[in-house]
Design an enzyme around this catalytic site. Sequence first.
Site, PDB file in Angstrom:
ATOM      1  N   ASN A 126      -6.456  -2.739  -1.693  1.00 29.70           N
ATOM      2  CA  ASN A 126      -5.511  -2.904  -0.766  1.00 29.70           C
ATOM      3  C   ASN A 126      -5.679  -1.682   0.239  1.00 29.70           C
ATOM      4  OD1 ASN A 126      -3.033  -2.365   0.728  1.00 29.70           O
ATOM      5  ND2 ASN A 126      -1.893  -1.588  -1.069  1.00 29.70           N
TER       6      ASN A 126
ATOM      7  N   CYS B  15       0.583  -0.553  -4.067  1.00 30.96           N
ATOM      8  CA  CYS B  15      -0.113  -1.137  -5.160  1.00 30.96           C
ATOM      9  C   CYS B  15       0.067  -0.171  -6.432  1.00 30.96           C
ATOM     10  CB  CYS B  15      -1.665  -1.311  -4.754  1.00 30.96           C
ATOM     11  SG  CYS B  15      -2.306   0.116  -3.954  1.00 30.96           S
ATOM     12  N   HIS B  16       0.543   1.048  -6.103  1.00 33.41           N
ATOM     13  CA  HIS B  16       0.703   1.797  -7.198  1.00 33.41           C
ATOM     14  C   HIS B  16       1.628   1.496  -8.114  1.00 33.41           C
ATOM     15  CE1 HIS B  16       3.366   3.288  -4.170  1.00 33.41           C
ATOM     16  NE2 HIS B  16       4.066   3.770  -4.929  1.00 33.41           N
TER      17      HIS B  16
ATOM     18  N   GLU C 189       8.713   8.632  -6.905  1.00 33.00           N
ATOM     19  CA  GLU C 189       9.565   7.297  -6.916  1.00 33.00           C
ATOM     20  C   GLU C 189      10.639   7.367  -7.979  1.00 33.00           C
ATOM     21  OE1 GLU C 189       7.558   3.622  -6.049  1.00 33.00           O
ATOM     22  OE2 GLU C 189       6.733   4.387  -4.303  1.00 33.00           O
TER      23      GLU C 189
ATOM     24  N   TYR D  53       0.216  -6.530 -13.860  1.00 28.48           N
ATOM     25  CA  TYR D  53      -0.524  -7.573 -13.124  1.00 28.48           C
ATOM     26  C   TYR D  53      -0.518  -8.771 -13.276  1.00 28.48           C
ATOM     27  CZ  TYR D  53      -3.269  -3.078 -11.855  1.00 28.48           C
ATOM     28  OH  TYR D  53      -3.553  -1.970 -11.512  1.00 28.48           O
TER      29      TYR D  53
END
Length: 167
Positions: free
Chosen positions: A119, A127-128, A154, A96
């Site tokens: 979001n 945003c993850h 991912e 962040y």
Amino acid sequence: MILHRRIESPAGPLVIAADDTGLRHIEFHHNRHPASRDDWRGGDNDVLQAAETQLHEYFAGSRTHFDLPLAPQGTDFQQIVWQELARIPFGTTISYADLAQRVGKPTATRAVGAANGRNPLPIVLPCHRVIGADGALTGFGGGLPMKQFLLQLEGAMPEPTDLFALL
């Protein structure tokens, strides 16, 4: 008019919504900040079709970047934060604090976190991929298990191992 429909995914059912200008919402089954659906109607359009196709490709592992017209609604500050989310590469994470630095507000970590949490287009605006400075998974509108699932999908987070299988 905002059209919406439900699609199935490995992350569970998703509701996607769009108008003629672009994709407006992606919502998980359990969404911390669901959108008001007062002006939504069930239906289909080219944006929804493209979003469904690209989300399925993402979950199948063949898509690492989305190419969709986007129309998220938010404050100017939220828009800046959400635009920066799109620049976080697939399979990577940032903190962040890093995100606050990237948007030119290095002392606004909490405000950046709040914008990140609002979001309306998770997955597409990833945003993850924003995590705590210590590597901890923190805050996600779809819940922390969903954030972990997406990061594992991912390759940004190792799959959990079964310690007993190693014996």
